[in-house]
Design an enzyme around this catalytic site. Structure first.
Site, PDB file in Angstrom:
ATOM      1  N   HIS A  94       0.706  -1.197  -0.015  1.00  0.00           N
ATOM      2  CA  HIS A  94       0.047   0.084   0.028  1.00  0.00           C
ATOM      3  C   HIS A  94       0.861   1.248   0.005  1.00  0.00           C
ATOM      4  O   HIS A  94       2.020   1.254   0.572  1.00  0.00           O
ATOM      5  CB  HIS A  94      -0.818  -0.079   1.249  1.00  0.00           C
ATOM      6  CG  HIS A  94      -1.795  -1.094   1.395  1.00  0.00           C
ATOM      7  ND1 HIS A  94      -2.469  -1.837   0.467  1.00  0.00           N
ATOM      8  CD2 HIS A  94      -1.915  -1.993   2.512  1.00  0.00           C
ATOM      9  CE1 HIS A  94      -3.078  -2.943   0.995  1.00  0.00           C
ATOM     10  NE2 HIS A  94      -2.908  -3.019   2.092  1.00  0.00           N
ATOM     11  N   GLU A 112      -1.994  -0.113   8.169  1.00  0.00           N
ATOM     12  CA  GLU A 112      -2.811  -1.012   8.564  1.00  0.00           C
ATOM     13  C   GLU A 112      -2.449  -2.168  10.007  1.00  0.00           C
ATOM     14  O   GLU A 112      -0.984  -2.076  10.066  1.00  0.00           O
ATOM     15  CB  GLU A 112      -3.380  -2.220   7.777  1.00  0.00           C
ATOM     16  CG  GLU A 112      -2.686  -3.175   7.034  1.00  0.00           C
ATOM     17  CD  GLU A 112      -3.304  -3.641   5.779  1.00  0.00           C
ATOM     18  OE1 GLU A 112      -3.020  -4.902   5.768  1.00  0.00           O
ATOM     19  OE2 GLU A 112      -4.145  -3.204   4.947  1.00  0.00           O
ATOM     20  N   HIS A 169       2.965  -7.519   1.740  1.00  0.00           N
ATOM     21  CA  HIS A 169       2.187  -8.434   2.875  1.00  0.00           C
ATOM     22  C   HIS A 169       1.211  -9.144   1.998  1.00  0.00           C
ATOM     23  O   HIS A 169       0.858  -8.729   0.941  1.00  0.00           O
ATOM     24  CB  HIS A 169       1.615  -7.640   3.741  1.00  0.00           C
ATOM     25  CG  HIS A 169       0.620  -6.684   3.371  1.00  0.00           C
ATOM     26  ND1 HIS A 169       0.842  -5.480   2.868  1.00  0.00           N
ATOM     27  CD2 HIS A 169      -0.913  -6.769   3.253  1.00  0.00           C
ATOM     28  CE1 HIS A 169      -0.222  -4.821   2.366  1.00  0.00           C
ATOM     29  NE2 HIS A 169      -1.072  -5.599   2.671  1.00  0.00           N
ATOM     30  N   ARG A 189      -1.635  -4.746  -6.084  1.00  0.00           N
ATOM     31  CA  ARG A 189      -1.484  -6.043  -6.200  1.00  0.00           C
ATOM     32  C   ARG A 189      -0.403  -6.536  -6.906  1.00  0.00           C
ATOM     33  O   ARG A 189      -0.003  -5.978  -7.958  1.00  0.00           O
ATOM     34  CB  ARG A 189      -2.668  -6.702  -6.796  1.00  0.00           C
ATOM     35  CG  ARG A 189      -2.868  -8.174  -6.484  1.00  0.00           C
ATOM     36  CD  ARG A 189      -4.021  -8.687  -7.383  1.00  0.00           C
ATOM     37  NE  ARG A 189      -5.462  -8.210  -6.768  1.00  0.00           N
ATOM     38  CZ  ARG A 189      -6.056  -7.469  -7.270  1.00  0.00           C
ATOM     39  NH1 ARG A 189      -6.053  -7.116  -8.477  1.00  0.00           N
ATOM     40  NH2 ARG A 189      -7.261  -7.106  -6.560  1.00  0.00           N
TER      41      ARG A 189
END
Length: 312
Positions: A94, A112, A169, A189
């Protein structure tokens, strides 16, 4: 009065039915995500109770700023979701706020964190890369040397991982997670196991943007949780930074709760009980999500339940 929230269900090719155990009536056999607390345009929760019933959280955020202590951003800052990884999720990264603002129409970046609610034996995640230079990273991405690029870590129920923006991740299969994140739906992605969606197409990859944002160097998912006993209840602080603070409460009996900020996000991850706010009783159970607002001054939790509480 707390804002009690209706969940938003998201079908995913890797989803399943395990989140039914959180007292949800799942609309599909492929539910991968339940957005429990969200004001994001891709899935804002509706309020279930009180004068704001049937309004969405983003509408209340915009029209009733006093409920949130006149918070100094125009967008709600956080998003809480449950994930059911029946199959492996794609490997992603991200962007941070600066990159996302420039390249994703003013969207937040996405830092996150994950609390592992359940995991099969030998479950694992991907966290970080082995690359020690930009050249090595780009070469392995271009030549799809993923086996030697991705770092894999075994996980178990109760583990917690902080995942800053820029961290490669991926969540493995057989894992259920509560995720606290910035209010963003931007995902780059990198690898999707060559899967095809229900239309028979490969989902798009975002290799060039990924190269722009991946952090190079040593990465550790480890945080140092701090546990203390407050009023005979176990309180564990997992992470505290300028994005969010995330705390787990294990409540047995009555807790007179002092809100640490003007508004807080609450998710019940196990058990049941009630929250009494300014004398008004609200029954809560595993799978409940709600917000205690700036107007909720006197708050008591009663019952046997585990909560994840987050705030900025």
């Amino acid at each position: 009065m707390p804002l009690m929230l209706e969940p938003v269900f998201k079908e995913r090719i890797w989803g399943g039915t395990n989140l039914a155990a959180y007292n949800y009536h799942l609309p599909s056999e492929h539910i991968g995500e339940v957005w429990g607390i969200s004001a994001h345009q891709n899935g804002a929760n509706r309020i279930k109770n009180g004068p704001y019933a049937n309004m969405t959280l983003d509408e209340v955020w915009t029209s009733q700023p006093k409920l949130f202590g006149e918070f100094p951003t125009h967008k709600f800052p956080l998003l809480t979701k449950l994930l059911d990884a029946t199959e492996k999720l794609s490997v992603q990264v991200h962007p941070d706020d600066t990159y996302a603002y420039e390249h994703e129409n003013g969207e937040y970046g996405k830092t996150e964190c994950w609390y592992i609610l359940d995991a099969k034996e030998d479950a694992e995640i991907i966290y970080g890369t082995t690359a020690r230079s930009k050249e090595e990273l780009d070469y392995k991405l271009d030549h799809k040397h993923f086996d030697t690029l991705f770092r894999r870590i075994k996980v178990k129920k109760g583990d917690f991982f902080f995942v800053p923006s820029g961290t490669v991740h991926g969540i493995g299969d057989g894992i259920i997670i509560l995720e606290t994140q910035q209010s963003s739906d931007t995902n780059y992605r990198i690898y999707d196991y060559d899967r095809k969606d229900k239309l028979g197409k490969h989902r798009p990859l975002h290799i060039e943007k990924s190269k722009d944002v991946i952090n190079i160097g040593d990465e550790s998912p480890n945080v140092l949780p701090h546990t203390e006993i407050i009023e005979n209840h176990k309180c564990t602080t997992f992470v505290k930074n300028h994005f969010f603070t995330v705390v787990k409460w294990e409540i047995k009996g009555t807790l007179n709760y002092m809100k640490p900020r003007e508004f807080i996000l609450v998710s019940v991850i196990d058990g049941h009980g009630q929250v009494i706010t300014d004398g008004e009783i609200h029954h809560i159970q595993k799978g409940s999500h709600f917000i205690l607002t700036a107007e909720d001054l006197d708050n008591v939790f009663e019952g046997e339940m585990n909560l994840i509480i987050s705030y900025v």
